[in-house]
Write a protein that holds these residues in place. Structure first.
Motif, mmCIF file in Angstrom:
data_model
loop_
_atom_site.group_PDB
_atom_site.id
_atom_site.type_symbol
_atom_site.label_atom_id
_atom_site.label_comp_id
_atom_site.label_asym_id
_atom_site.label_seq_id
_atom_site.Cartn_x
_atom_site.Cartn_y
_atom_site.Cartn_z
ATOM 1 N N MET A 86 0.847 -1.137 -0.024
ATOM 2 C CA MET A 86 -0.052 0.081 -0.098
ATOM 3 C C MET A 86 0.826 1.195 0.167
ATOM 4 O O MET A 86 0.532 2.181 -0.647
ATOM 5 N N THR A 96 -5.252 3.740 -3.092
ATOM 6 C CA THR A 96 -5.708 2.506 -2.532
ATOM 7 C C THR A 96 -7.074 3.164 -1.690
ATOM 8 O O THR A 96 -6.999 3.947 -0.972
ATOM 9 N N PRO A 97 -8.221 2.821 -1.891
ATOM 10 C CA PRO A 97 -8.795 1.595 -2.805
ATOM 11 C C PRO A 97 -9.318 2.005 -3.973
ATOM 12 O O PRO A 97 -9.652 0.951 -4.869
ATOM 13 N N LEU A 118 -6.714 -1.823 6.722
ATOM 14 C CA LEU A 118 -6.588 -2.743 5.769
ATOM 15 C C LEU A 118 -7.307 -4.071 6.213
ATOM 16 O O LEU A 118 -7.666 -4.547 7.204
ATOM 17 N N SER A 160 -9.796 -0.816 2.635
ATOM 18 C CA SER A 160 -8.722 -1.022 1.394
ATOM 19 C C SER A 160 -9.621 -1.737 0.717
ATOM 20 O O SER A 160 -8.929 -2.175 -0.481
#
Length: 167
Positions: A86, A96-97, A118, A160
């Protein structure tokens, strides 16, 4: 993998763990099996090798991007590599994302606190340790195992991961 596919991702990169470990081999096999189960062609160029640490996750993303690979999701064989991945995506200008969803394994304590938080597969470590101790005691008493205990992980979806382009 199945959750990412259900969310519309088809181009899914994978960062292996060390391929000299059973866990690394099993997680890579799971990646390949999920693609096959959903009739998504395996693209070996979307697989990069990691070594269980954040630096190798970052290096794997650099390798994937330098190959010119496009992917909308990435699965790392552990959270440390996912966090490194990431960071490298961010440094490479890949959001991200929004551009790439990311999932790791192990659900480390810091996973909910990084930005974005995450998504991770929680492994039942305590139950695995108890089973290992029971097996050792059984074997020390002369017992022999004839079955293989399996443990299921639980996907913890956080920030994420978002829907992919094929939804």
């Amino acid at each position: 993998m199945s959750q990412l596919i259900a969310k519309g991702h088809r181009e899914i990169a994978f960062i292996t763990g060390s391929l000299d470990s059973p866990t690394g081999i099993e997680r890579l096999s799971g990646y390949k099996a999920a693609l096959a189960q959903h009739h998504i062609p395996l693209r070996p160029s979307l697989i990069a090798q990691g070594k269980w640490n954040p630096a190798s996750g970052a290096a794997a993303v650099s390798e994937l991007l330098s190959r010119g690979e496009t992917f909308t999701a990435l699965v790392a064989s552990n959270d440390d590599m996912a966090i490194g991945a990431m960071k490298q995506l961010h440094e490479s200008g890949v959001a991200t994302p929004e551009a790439v969803s990311v999932i790791g394994f192990d659900d480390v304590a810091i996973a909910p606190y990084i930005v974005p938080s995450l998504s991770s597969v929680r492994i039942p470590v305590t139950e695995m340790i108890k089973e290992t101790i029971s097996r050792l005691i059984f074997m020390l008493d002369g017992g022999e195992f004839k079955y293989q205990q399996t443990f299921s992980g639980e996907l913890i979806l956080r920030d994420s991961v978002i829907d992919g382009p094929h939804r």
